[in-house]
Design a protein around this motif. Structure first.
Motif, PDB file in Angstrom:
ATOM      1  N   LYS A   5       0.742  -1.231  -0.195  1.00  0.00           N
ATOM      2  CA  LYS A   5      -0.026   0.006   0.046  1.00  0.00           C
ATOM      3  C   LYS A   5       0.905   1.340   0.029  1.00  0.00           C
ATOM      4  O   LYS A   5       1.694   1.414   0.893  1.00  0.00           O
ATOM      5  CB  LYS A   5      -0.794  -0.010   0.938  1.00  0.00           C
ATOM      6  CG  LYS A   5      -1.843   1.185   1.351  1.00  0.00           C
ATOM      7  CD  LYS A   5      -2.713   0.876   2.737  1.00  0.00           C
ATOM      8  CE  LYS A   5      -3.347   2.523   2.999  1.00  0.00           C
ATOM      9  NZ  LYS A   5      -3.858   2.453   4.083  1.00  0.00           N
ATOM     10  N   GLU A   7       1.096   5.500  -0.541  1.00  0.00           N
ATOM     11  CA  GLU A   7       0.431   6.642  -0.433  1.00  0.00           C
ATOM     12  C   GLU A   7       1.745   7.624  -0.151  1.00  0.00           C
ATOM     13  O   GLU A   7       2.837   7.613   0.088  1.00  0.00           O
ATOM     14  CB  GLU A   7      -0.207   6.718   0.921  1.00  0.00           C
ATOM     15  CG  GLU A   7      -1.355   5.756   0.731  1.00  0.00           C
ATOM     16  CD  GLU A   7      -2.266   5.407   2.110  1.00  0.00           C
ATOM     17  OE1 GLU A   7      -3.417   5.576   2.035  1.00  0.00           O
ATOM     18  OE2 GLU A   7      -1.676   5.673   3.190  1.00  0.00           O
ATOM     19  N   ARG A   9       1.703  11.535   1.903  1.00  0.00           N
ATOM     20  CA  ARG A   9       1.173  12.092   2.886  1.00  0.00           C
ATOM     21  C   ARG A   9       2.024  13.173   3.511  1.00  0.00           C
ATOM     22  O   ARG A   9       3.005  13.196   3.212  1.00  0.00           O
ATOM     23  CB  ARG A   9       0.637  11.094   4.138  1.00  0.00           C
ATOM     24  CG  ARG A   9       2.001  10.381   4.436  1.00  0.00           C
ATOM     25  CD  ARG A   9       1.476   9.941   5.944  1.00  0.00           C
ATOM     26  NE  ARG A   9       2.736   9.309   6.627  1.00  0.00           N
ATOM     27  CZ  ARG A   9       3.809   9.874   7.078  1.00  0.00           C
ATOM     28  NH1 ARG A   9       3.838  11.119   7.176  1.00  0.00           N
ATOM     29  NH2 ARG A   9       4.625   8.891   7.640  1.00  0.00           N
ATOM     30  N   CYS A  65       4.989   3.459   2.644  1.00  0.00           N
ATOM     31  CA  CYS A  65       4.744   1.785   1.952  1.00  0.00           C
ATOM     32  C   CYS A  65       4.396   1.131   3.014  1.00  0.00           C
ATOM     33  O   CYS A  65       5.068   0.994   4.064  1.00  0.00           O
ATOM     34  CB  CYS A  65       5.891   1.422   1.244  1.00  0.00           C
ATOM     35  SG  CYS A  65       5.566  -0.197   0.464  1.00  0.00           S
ATOM     36  N   LYS A 104       4.896   4.330  -8.146  1.00  0.00           N
ATOM     37  CA  LYS A 104       3.508   4.712  -7.723  1.00  0.00           C
ATOM     38  C   LYS A 104       3.572   6.269  -7.226  1.00  0.00           C
ATOM     39  O   LYS A 104       2.662   6.898  -7.311  1.00  0.00           O
ATOM     40  CB  LYS A 104       3.317   3.688  -6.621  1.00  0.00           C
ATOM     41  CG  LYS A 104       1.900   4.025  -5.876  1.00  0.00           C
ATOM     42  CD  LYS A 104       0.746   3.784  -7.080  1.00  0.00           C
ATOM     43  CE  LYS A 104      -0.762   3.854  -6.228  1.00  0.00           C
ATOM     44  NZ  LYS A 104      -1.818   3.890  -7.229  1.00  0.00           N
ATOM     45  N   LEU A 108       1.197   9.391  -8.210  1.00  0.00           N
ATOM     46  CA  LEU A 108       0.411  10.019  -7.084  1.00  0.00           C
ATOM     47  C   LEU A 108       0.527  11.509  -7.172  1.00  0.00           C
ATOM     48  O   LEU A 108      -0.504  12.259  -7.168  1.00  0.00           O
ATOM     49  CB  LEU A 108       0.647   9.592  -5.784  1.00  0.00           C
ATOM     50  CG  LEU A 108      -0.049   7.927  -5.721  1.00  0.00           C
ATOM     51  CD1 LEU A 108       0.405   7.532  -4.175  1.00  0.00           C
ATOM     52  CD2 LEU A 108      -1.600   8.118  -5.527  1.00  0.00           C
TER      53      LEU A 108
END
Length: 172
Positions: A5, A7, A9, A65, A104, A108
């Motif tokens: 996963k 992201e 942030r 991650c 990734k 994003l």
């Protein structure tokens, strides 16, 4: 790292130790601008995190991650006649290399920059020996715009800079 996963942030002060640990690596610094310190201390990490918290709109993010901070990615919004352009910069901590995390994260932040910040153009300058970063950008639809011959001085060596870009769909 299957089922990872990934992201981006906002960075938090609780990231200070992990950020300092990952960024204090010569292999990472070798592909970064000289204004980023090496060695990289907890104080450097705290200063950077505090700086990111003043950005409006947010432009620098932690890459996470599986709920672990593993790098940093930023858009540096340009000024004046370049105000709808941004330079992308990123790094992944060495223990996390080779897992598709940068690809990734670039996806994003590119989406964020083009859709949320309404940028027209995002570009990157990549040192000639950083083939992995070139591939990361290419996988995300960035095109090579050119090679700036002998434009960079890093570690006492003169290097080429490979310049990549992507445009908002409205501008293509």
């Amino acid at each position: 790292m299957e089922n990872q996963k990934i992201e981006i942030r906002k960075l938090k002060l609780s990231d200070t130790l992990q950020l300092a640990k990952l960024a204090n690596n010569k292999n990472i610094w070798n592909n970064l601008r000289d204004y980023i310190p090496y060695p990289y201390s907890e104080s450097d990490a705290e200063t950077f995190i505090n700086f990111t918290q003043t950005q409006d709109p947010p432009q620098s993010f932690g890459i996470e991650c599986n709920n672990e901070l593993c790098g940093v990615i930023s858009l540096i919004i340009q000024n004046d006649v370049y105000r709808k352009s941004a330079e992308i910069g990123y790094w992944i901590g060495q223990p996390y290399w080779g897992n598709g995390i940068a690809t990734k994260a670039v996806n994003l932040i590119t989406h964020y920059g083009l859709k949320k910040l309404n940028l027209i153009r995002i570009y990157a300058g990549v040192f000639e020996n950083n083939i992995a970063s070139m591939r990361t950008l290419e996988k995300n639809g960035y095109s090579k715009e050119g090679v700036f011959r002998k434009a960079i001085i890093k570690n006492g060596k003169t290097l080429d800079e490979h310049r990549y870009f992507i445009l908002s769909k409205n501008q293509e």
